[in-house]
Design an enzyme around this catalytic site. Structure first.
Site, mmCIF file in Angstrom:
data_model
loop_
_atom_site.group_PDB
_atom_site.id
_atom_site.type_symbol
_atom_site.label_atom_id
_atom_site.label_comp_id
_atom_site.label_asym_id
_atom_site.label_seq_id
_atom_site.Cartn_x
_atom_site.Cartn_y
_atom_site.Cartn_z
ATOM 1 N N ASP A 104 -5.645 2.955 -3.755
ATOM 2 C CA ASP A 104 -6.953 2.955 -3.083
ATOM 3 C C ASP A 104 -7.175 4.181 -2.205
ATOM 4 O OD1 ASP A 104 -5.172 2.083 -1.189
ATOM 5 O OD2 ASP A 104 -6.173 0.172 -0.770
ATOM 6 N N ARG A 105 -6.110 4.877 -1.831
ATOM 7 C CA ARG A 105 -6.286 6.063 -0.975
ATOM 8 C C ARG A 105 -6.378 7.342 -1.818
ATOM 9 N NH1 ARG A 105 -2.913 5.520 4.556
ATOM 10 N NH2 ARG A 105 -3.489 3.369 5.014
ATOM 11 N N SER A 129 0.800 -1.220 0.000
ATOM 12 C CA SER A 129 0.000 0.000 0.000
ATOM 13 C C SER A 129 0.835 1.274 0.000
ATOM 14 C CB SER A 129 -0.957 -0.047 1.191
ATOM 15 O OG SER A 129 -1.819 1.042 1.139
ATOM 16 N N HIS A 130 0.676 2.081 1.043
ATOM 17 C CA HIS A 130 1.334 3.383 1.093
ATOM 18 C C HIS A 130 2.740 3.285 1.676
ATOM 19 C CE1 HIS A 130 -0.733 2.330 4.725
ATOM 20 N NE2 HIS A 130 0.149 3.033 5.392
ATOM 21 N N ASP A 141 -0.906 1.719 -4.061
ATOM 22 C CA ASP A 141 -1.750 0.783 -4.810
ATOM 23 C C ASP A 141 -3.059 1.394 -5.292
ATOM 24 O OD1 ASP A 141 -2.581 0.905 -2.127
ATOM 25 O OD2 ASP A 141 -3.555 -1.041 -2.247
ATOM 26 N N ASP A 150 -2.225 6.739 -3.437
ATOM 27 C CA ASP A 150 -1.119 6.066 -2.766
ATOM 28 C C ASP A 150 -0.500 4.970 -3.628
ATOM 29 O OD1 ASP A 150 -3.224 4.292 -2.655
ATOM 30 O OD2 ASP A 150 -2.564 3.430 -0.755
ATOM 31 N N LYS A 207 -11.619 0.654 -1.147
ATOM 32 C CA LYS A 207 -11.613 2.098 -1.273
ATOM 33 C C LYS A 207 -10.972 2.408 -2.615
ATOM 34 C CE LYS A 207 -7.570 2.388 1.779
ATOM 35 N NZ LYS A 207 -7.492 1.081 2.438
HETATM 36 C C1 G16 Z 1 -5.397 -0.364 5.318
HETATM 37 C C2 G16 Z 1 -6.824 -0.757 5.201
HETATM 38 C C3 G16 Z 1 -7.688 0.428 5.554
HETATM 39 C C4 G16 Z 1 -7.360 0.905 6.927
HETATM 40 C C5 G16 Z 1 -5.894 1.182 7.027
HETATM 41 C C6 G16 Z 1 -5.561 1.416 8.458
HETATM 42 O O1 G16 Z 1 -5.133 0.645 4.393
HETATM 43 O O2 G16 Z 1 -7.097 -1.164 3.882
HETATM 44 O O3 G16 Z 1 -9.007 0.049 5.450
HETATM 45 O O4 G16 Z 1 -8.026 2.078 7.245
HETATM 46 O O5 G16 Z 1 -5.156 0.070 6.606
HETATM 47 O O6 G16 Z 1 -4.222 1.560 8.601
HETATM 48 P P1 G16 Z 1 -3.598 1.565 10.038
HETATM 49 O O7 G16 Z 1 -3.963 0.254 10.680
HETATM 50 O O8 G16 Z 1 -2.154 1.740 9.749
HETATM 51 O O9 G16 Z 1 -4.208 2.729 10.754
HETATM 52 P P2 G16 Z 1 -4.123 0.448 3.188
HETATM 53 O O10 G16 Z 1 -4.295 1.643 2.316
HETATM 54 O O11 G16 Z 1 -2.789 0.381 3.873
HETATM 55 O O12 G16 Z 1 -4.515 -0.842 2.545
#
Ligand code: G16
Length: 543
Positions: free
Chosen positions: A281-282, A113-114, A279, A277, A376
């Site tokens: 989704d953000r 992800s990010h 991938d 981000d 998302k």
């Molecule tokens: C992931 C989940 C999101 C969630 C986030 C929380 O995001 O897909 O639904 O809100 O983690 O991150 P943390 O636990 O670090 O607060 P992503 O974009 O990393 O896939």
């Protein structure tokens, strides 16, 4: 096709977090590590034989090697058909869409992800199920249980599959379709939004910048904004996906997307700015001299959903994650539709979306989406904002002001303490948990704690319960203080503290959130003994 059964030892640390397994690249490069996880995952998919699977990633370092391994293992495990993105690329929402569109059994997304990418950074494997959404906790736990037990995995012996060109090929009995990663997703966006209206906006004097941060959304954004909607070349910044994301941190927030934020707060600011981000989704939304918090963004999109053809008939309901501000609840109440509060993690929205209880959902962590996929979706959110801007012809700042005048403003800020030792993170949460019984009813600077708890969620669709989802202090005046440990970090622990305060006075809607929230911030630091336990005087990131 010749296959091999390879003997392996279990890996005991393969517990996946909020969204899949995320580790340093060097961990994934250990012999048999990726293979163990993939075999453990395949063992959890019922009736795998002959089924279709979607496979792709955000292009980060190790994406290409991992894809070839997974292709070989998919063939050896009897999958029928594999849909792979050209060059191994797919954004997360694009995979979610394809799983649904092609009735696939699921999809594997290679992403952290990010989190930053590169040989010394992070890699990840995420599994999305039949509905296109992230695997449930039960599924992830079963994968983990398997990874602790398996003694062998199946893999085909073959040379690398060419992923450079769109093609139909095969490995043994498994057919492999290499497709353009952008096309189906962009077509879905064309069905949801009024592209004629948006192209009138983008080909006129309106100026926007979309920062892809050298991650996966570059090709998608270039195709949608510059090719299909006619925005001038250069609208998309950093549009070429790089294996190390250009050395940056592909997290669309004011710290990690600073060049875009600086531009939007400068005299040369375009009308609208957005970023996504690693991938895809953000999303982050900015106007001239204004940052829209993700919590507010969800609320504004919900309040203005009528501007978007796909949602013109109205919303069924709205859901937000617990730490997300209550701004969307206020909109739901004014629309007379239900609203839901779920734990952090997109997977918790899946049942509500599948059951038709909600149309929009979002999280403070820069995630916004709808029932069009089960993830998302960063570019969806940007197109939704553009639709509102096109419909109202107002600047972002005026849209926000009007929204706050109507619903009040939910001042909001998240403070992150990154990379603290894992034991310290645990100690902070234990310290808070121990205080819960005495906090209830206590008075702090004129406000009283109305509820002090460790959030428990019971899914309204299937009744499953998830405990320990974050410490909440809810005050009688509507303010909230929330603490949780991130589920997505890969080094130590990240403590997140969320602060929220509602303001209805029309004269007090344009204040600096950090000043407004100062009392809550100090209270949170004190209760969690942050400085005493971490030695940190200030958070790493404030959003
Ligand atoms: C992931 C989940 C999101 C969630 C986030 C929380 O995001 O897909 O639904 O809100 O983690 O991150 P943390 O636990 O670090 O607060 P992503 O974009 O990393 O896939």
């Amino acid at each position: 096709m010749e296959t091999r059964t390879v003997a392996t030892n279990p890996f005991l640390d393969q517990r996946a977090g909020t969204s899949g397994l995320r580790k340093k690249v060097s961990v994934f490069q250990q012999p048999h590590y990726l293979e163990n996880y993939i075999q453990s995952l395949f063992l959890c998919i019922p009736d795998l034989a002959g089924k279709t699977l979607v496979l792709g990633g955000d292009g980060r370092y190790f994406n290409r090697q991992a894809i070839q391994t997974i292709i070989r293992m998919a063939a050896a495990n009897g999958l029928g058909h594999l849909i792979v993105g050209r060059q191994g690329l797919f954004s997360t929402p694009a995979v979610s869409n394809l799983i649904r569109q092609r009735s696939a059994v699921g999809g594997i997304i290679l992403t952290a992800s990010h989190n930053p990418a590169g040989p010394h950074q992070d890699f990840g494997v995420k599994y999305n199920g039949r509905n296109g959404g992230p695997a449930t906790e039960q599924f992830t736990d079963s994968v983990w249980a398997n990874s602790r037990e398996i003694k062998e995995y199946q893999i085909a012996i073959s040379s690398d599959i060419d992923l450079e060109h769109e093609s139909h090929t095969a490995l043994g009995d498994m057919s492999i379709e290499v497709i353009d990663p952008v096309h189906d997703y962009a077509s879905l966006m064309e069905r949801l939004f009024d592209f004629d209206a948006l192209s009138r906006l983008l080909s006129g004097t309106f100026r926007m910048r979309f920062d892809a941060l050298h991650a996966i959304t570059g090709p998608y954004a270039t195709d949608i904004f510059e090719k299909r909607l006619g925005a001038p070349e250069g609208t998309v910044l950093n549009g070429t996906p790089l294996q190390d994301f250009g050395g940056g941190h592909p997290d669309p927030n004011l710290v990690y997307a600073k060049p875009l934020a600086d531009l939007m707060f400068s005299a040369q600011s375009p009308d609208f700015g957005a970023a996504s981000d690693g991938d895809g989704d953000r999303n982050m939304i900015l106007g001239q001299g204004i940052f829209v918090t993700p919590s507010d963004s969800l609320a504004v999109l919900a309040a203005n959903a009528g501007c978007i053809p796909a949602y013109a008939a109205g919303l069924k309901g709205i859901a937000r994650s617990m730490p997300t501000s209550q701004a969307a609840d206020a909109v739901a109440e004014s629309l007379g539709i239900p609203h839901f509060e779920t734990p952090t993690g997109w997977k918790f929205f899946g049942n509500l979306l599948d059951a038709g209880k909600i149309t929009f959902c979002g999280e403070e962590s820069f995630g916004t989406g709808s029932d069009h996929v089960r993830e998302k979706d960063g570019l969806w959110a940007v197109l939704a904002w553009l639709s509102i801007l096109e419909h109202t012809r107002l600047p972002v700042r005026d849209i926000m002001l009007q929204h706050w005048q109507r619903h009040g403003r939910h001042y909001y800020s998240r403070h992150d303490y990154e990379e603290i030792p894992a034991e310290t993170g645990q100690e902070i949460m234990d310290t808070l948990r121990a205080q819960l019984p005495v906090l209830q009813g206590q008075q702090f600077a004129g406000r009283q704690v109305h509820i002090a708890d460790d959030f428990t969620y019971t899914d309204p669709v299937d009744g499953t319960t998830s405990q320990h989802q974050g410490i909440r202090l809810l005050f009688t005046d509507g303010a909230r203080l929330v603490f949780r440990i991130s589920g997505t970090g890969t080094s130590g622990a990240t403590l997140r503290v969320y602060h929220e305060q509602h303001e209805k006075d029309p004269e007090r809607l344009q204040r600096d959130p950090q000043r407004v929230l100062r009392d809550l911030v100090m209270l949170g630091r004190g209760l969690a003994r942050i400085e005493a336990l971490t030695g940190r005087k200030a958070p790493t990131v404030i959003t």
